[in-house]
Design an enzyme around this catalytic site. Structure first.
Site, mmCIF file in Angstrom:
data_model
loop_
_atom_site.group_PDB
_atom_site.id
_atom_site.type_symbol
_atom_site.label_atom_id
_atom_site.label_comp_id
_atom_site.label_asym_id
_atom_site.label_seq_id
_atom_site.Cartn_x
_atom_site.Cartn_y
_atom_site.Cartn_z
ATOM 1 N N GLY A 50 0.939 -1.336 -0.072
ATOM 2 C CA GLY A 50 -0.016 0.051 -0.005
ATOM 3 C C GLY A 50 0.897 1.288 -0.001
ATOM 4 C CG ASP A 109 -8.314 0.300 10.016
ATOM 5 O OD1 ASP A 109 -8.919 0.495 10.969
ATOM 6 O OD2 ASP A 109 -8.497 -0.074 9.045
ATOM 7 C CG PHE A 159 -13.658 -0.265 1.476
ATOM 8 C CD1 PHE A 159 -12.423 -0.252 0.604
ATOM 9 C CD2 PHE A 159 -14.136 -1.658 1.490
ATOM 10 C CE1 PHE A 159 -11.658 -1.359 0.468
ATOM 11 C CE2 PHE A 159 -13.330 -2.628 1.499
ATOM 12 C CZ PHE A 159 -12.000 -2.518 0.696
ATOM 13 C CG ASP A 166 -5.861 -3.516 -2.016
ATOM 14 O OD1 ASP A 166 -5.566 -2.941 -0.968
ATOM 15 O OD2 ASP A 166 -6.078 -4.896 -2.122
HETATM 16 C C1 PRP Z 1 -3.018 -2.089 5.276
HETATM 17 C C2 PRP Z 1 -2.226 -1.070 5.521
HETATM 18 C C3 PRP Z 1 -1.373 -1.197 6.873
HETATM 19 C C4 PRP Z 1 -2.399 -1.947 7.528
HETATM 20 C C5 PRP Z 1 -3.009 -1.199 8.315
HETATM 21 O O1 PRP Z 1 -2.277 -3.095 4.705
HETATM 22 O O2 PRP Z 1 -1.320 -0.895 4.367
HETATM 23 O O3 PRP Z 1 -0.287 -2.018 6.628
HETATM 24 O O4 PRP Z 1 -3.489 -2.507 6.469
HETATM 25 O O5 PRP Z 1 -4.330 -1.615 9.147
HETATM 26 P P1 PRP Z 1 -3.952 -1.869 10.697
HETATM 27 O O6 PRP Z 1 -3.668 -0.361 11.300
HETATM 28 O O7 PRP Z 1 -5.216 -2.207 11.260
HETATM 29 O O8 PRP Z 1 -3.113 -2.816 11.202
HETATM 30 P P2 PRP Z 1 -3.135 -4.412 3.840
HETATM 31 O O9 PRP Z 1 -3.046 -5.601 4.656
HETATM 32 O O10 PRP Z 1 -4.184 -4.103 3.361
HETATM 33 O O11 PRP Z 1 -1.917 -4.686 2.700
HETATM 34 P P3 PRP Z 1 -1.260 -3.940 1.351
HETATM 35 O O12 PRP Z 1 -0.538 -2.934 2.101
HETATM 36 O O13 PRP Z 1 -0.530 -4.889 0.767
HETATM 37 O O14 PRP Z 1 -2.631 -3.270 0.728
#
Ligand code: PRP
Length: 187
Positions: A50, A109, A159, A166
């Site tokens: 991301g 998040d 979202f 993504d």
């Molecule tokens: C998303 C984002 C963070 C994480 C945040 O990654 O990039 O790494 O979630 O969430 P949190 O604060 O609740 O831990 P994702 O798992 O969607 O992977 P990506 O970056 O490959 O899309």
């Protein structure tokens, strides 16, 4: 998945391409000011996937001598959402012992991913570890497990896609950040 991106899938643009550019310049200037005179190496770490757009833009906006490193992580199913335990699928290629680490993340998040990563990286003996998150999701009544040192923007608890973010691996290459229409993911 083929053809052009359907921009009608986006209910609302939260940050335009221009607004993102402006904010990155400001963040870059802030980091440049804070790190211009530090002793030792700086390592900027991109948390895949991301953060890739943010990382590439921020690295250029910082205008500092730094190493660019990449880290891949994955959760065990949805477990990370509750336990915060992540698995490293691709580690950085350099030692961070005695160096200044800056973690570039796209969105925070629950904060569990970053909280775990910071502890893990601190165990490697860096001089310092700081977090720069492009966005924080504001969830009413919820405090993230960790607070970033630098924050680009706040987004609502919806979202969010674009600029690296993504839905089912799509929309990462939108040049803006927007809210995905519920109809797209409830189909
Ligand atoms: C998303 C984002 C963070 C994480 C945040 O990654 O990039 O790494 O979630 O969430 P949190 O604060 O609740 O831990 P994702 O798992 O969607 O992977 P990506 O970056 O490959 O899309």
């Amino acid at each position: 998945m083929k053809g052009l991106i359907n921009h009608d899938d986006i209910a609302k643009v939260l940050l335009s391409e221009e607004q993102i550019k402006q904010r990155i310049l400001e963040l870059g200037a802030e980091l440049r000011r804070d790190y211009a005179n530090v002793e030792g190496e700086i390592v900027l770490i991109c948390i895949l996937k991301g953060a890739v757009m943010f990382f590439a833009d921020l690295a250029r906006a910082m205008d500092l001598n730094l190493q660019m490193e990449f880290m891949g992580i994955s959760s065990y199913g949805n477990e990370r959402r509750t336990s915060g335990i992540v698995r490293i699928t691709k580690d950085i290629d350099t030692s961070i012992t005695g160096k200044h680490v800056i973690i570039a993340e796209d969105i925070l998040d629950s904060g569990l991913t970053l909280s775990y990563l910071v502890k893990m990286l601190e165990g490697r003996g860096p001089n310092s570890v700081r977090i720069v998150a492009f966005a924080i999701k504001d969830i009413p009544g919820h405090t993230p497990a960790i607070q970033p040192d630098y924050v680009g923007t706040h987004v609502p608890n919806e979202f969010i896609v674009g600029y690296g973010l993504d839905y089912a691996e799509r929309y990462r290459n939108l040049p803006y950040i927007g809210v995905l229409k519920p109809g797209v993911y409830t189909k």
